[in-house]
Design a protein around this motif. Structure first.
Motif, PDB file in Angstrom:
ATOM      1  N   GLY A 179       0.818  -1.197   0.000  1.00 51.73           N
ATOM      2  CA  GLY A 179       0.000   0.000   0.000  1.00 51.73           C
ATOM      3  C   GLY A 179       0.854   1.250   0.000  1.00 51.73           C
ATOM      4  N   THR A 180       0.193   2.396  -0.185  1.00 54.31           N
ATOM      5  CA  THR A 180       0.875   3.687  -0.187  1.00 54.31           C
ATOM      6  C   THR A 180       0.160   4.646   0.757  1.00 54.31           C
ATOM      7  N   ILE A 181       0.943   5.552   1.339  1.00 57.67           N
ATOM      8  CA  ILE A 181       0.409   6.562   2.248  1.00 57.67           C
ATOM      9  C   ILE A 181       1.003   7.925   1.914  1.00 57.67           C
ATOM     10  N   CYS A 206       6.058  -5.262   9.325  1.00 53.84           N
ATOM     11  CA  CYS A 206       5.989  -4.265   8.257  1.00 53.84           C
ATOM     12  C   CYS A 206       7.388  -3.860   7.814  1.00 53.84           C
ATOM     13  N   TRP A 251      -8.836  -1.908   3.628  1.00 51.31           N
ATOM     14  CA  TRP A 251      -7.423  -2.238   3.847  1.00 51.31           C
ATOM     15  C   TRP A 251      -7.284  -3.377   4.838  1.00 51.31           C
ATOM     16  N   LEU A 280       4.687  -0.901   3.027  1.00 51.85           N
ATOM     17  CA  LEU A 280       3.950   0.351   2.912  1.00 51.85           C
ATOM     18  C   LEU A 280       4.886   1.465   2.461  1.00 51.85           C
ATOM     19  N   PHE A 306      -3.936   0.724  -2.278  1.00 55.33           N
ATOM     20  CA  PHE A 306      -3.306  -0.541  -1.907  1.00 55.33           C
ATOM     21  C   PHE A 306      -3.587  -1.579  -2.975  1.00 55.33           C
ATOM     22  N   VAL A 344       3.242  -6.443   5.733  1.00 52.92           N
ATOM     23  CA  VAL A 344       2.828  -5.199   5.111  1.00 52.92           C
ATOM     24  C   VAL A 344       4.055  -4.477   4.570  1.00 52.92           C
ATOM     25  N   LEU A 377      -4.145   6.543   3.952  1.00 48.32           N
ATOM     26  CA  LEU A 377      -3.903   5.590   2.878  1.00 48.32           C
ATOM     27  C   LEU A 377      -4.260   6.228   1.544  1.00 48.32           C
ATOM     28  N   THR A 434       8.687  -0.452   5.733  1.00 45.66           N
ATOM     29  CA  THR A 434       8.211   0.822   5.211  1.00 45.66           C
ATOM     30  C   THR A 434       9.342   1.836   5.163  1.00 45.66           C
ATOM     31  N   ASP A 464       5.653   5.335   1.748  1.00 41.08           N
ATOM     32  CA  ASP A 464       5.311   6.731   1.997  1.00 41.08           C
ATOM     33  C   ASP A 464       5.686   7.520   0.744  1.00 41.08           C
TER      34      ASP A 464
END
Length: 232
Positions: free
Chosen positions: A62-64, A124, A80, A95, A159, A93, A156, A126, A97
């Motif tokens: 996913g992306t945030i 995770c 999600w 992820l 994803f 996860v 979020l 990230t 940013d």
């Protein structure tokens, strides 16, 4: 989702967690001499609490963003959670940013570490930030970009689509192996082949280390060893 057990099962994955990520990378190089640089992290990550035992699972990507409020509706967190939920295999996860300067706001902290642990995620990877390290869910592992005190405007973005985190490209359901050294994507057709490759590498390294303890150790001895194959 594709059948995750077609080529291997949970026991096969857990066996790979017996070895650290550098060892897995060594073995992958034996099976795939041209491992792409984007298959593993090439930028440093911050472990939650120093060295930690390896984790392995199927990637949930996913992306945030966190530096500003969402310009359009954010991705639904309930969707999600459904996405991350482990079914056939435990998940990890990954992820990304997307901010130009990642880490302004932490998606990860006391609450989300526990929520995701209960969803069956083992941890995770990230490039973003994390916080609440003194109230973190025990057992949920983290390799992040930095520590940070605030969640800012974290939300979020999307994803399920490919991401790039700390130099590593990851797609949905990729098998990811990670520890405090970094992370690597393990091709599915290599999972069951890796233990034998690990042993081959280990045998060669044991021989080299034994020679280092030899009373007649010398540069010439090392030259002879190197002629028998590369060592790390």
């Amino acid at each position: 989702m594709a059948d995750s057990t077609a080529l291997f099962n949970l026991d096969d994955l857990d066996l790979l967690a017996s070895w650290d990520t550098p060892t897995i990378c060594n073995a992958l190089e034996l099976l795939m001499p041209e491992v792409p640089l984007t298959a593993y992290t090439t930028r440093p990550g911050v472990p939650l609490d120093g060295p930690f035992q390896p984790m392995i699972g199927a990637a949930r990507v996913g992306t945030i963003r966190a530096r500003s409020k969402p310009a359009q509706p954010a991705a639904d967190r309930f969707d999600w959670y459904d996405y991350v939920h482990a079914r056939e295999l435990p998940t990890i996860v990954v992820l990304q940013d997307l901010d130009d300067q990642p880490g302004a706001g932490a998606f990860w902290g006391e609450v989300h570490s526990k929520v995701h642990l209960r969803l069956g995620a083992r941890g995770c990877v990230t490039n973003g930030s994390f916080r609440d390290t003194d109230a973190w869910a025990p057992g949920f592992k983290m390799l992040g970009g930095c520590l940070g005190p605030s969640h800012a405007h974290v939300h979020l973005v999307s994803f399920g689509e490919p991401v790039s985190v700390l130099g590593m490209d990851v797609r949905h359901d990729d098998i990811v192996h990670a520890d405090h050294h970094g992370a690597v994507v393990v091709p599915r057709d290599c999972v069951k082949r890796l233990p034998e490759a690990v042993e081959r590498i280990a045998a060669k390294e044991r021989r080299t280390l034994e020679l280092c303890d030899a009373s007649d150790f010398s540069p010439d001895l090392m030259r002879r060893v190197l002629k028998q194959g590369h060592i790390h």
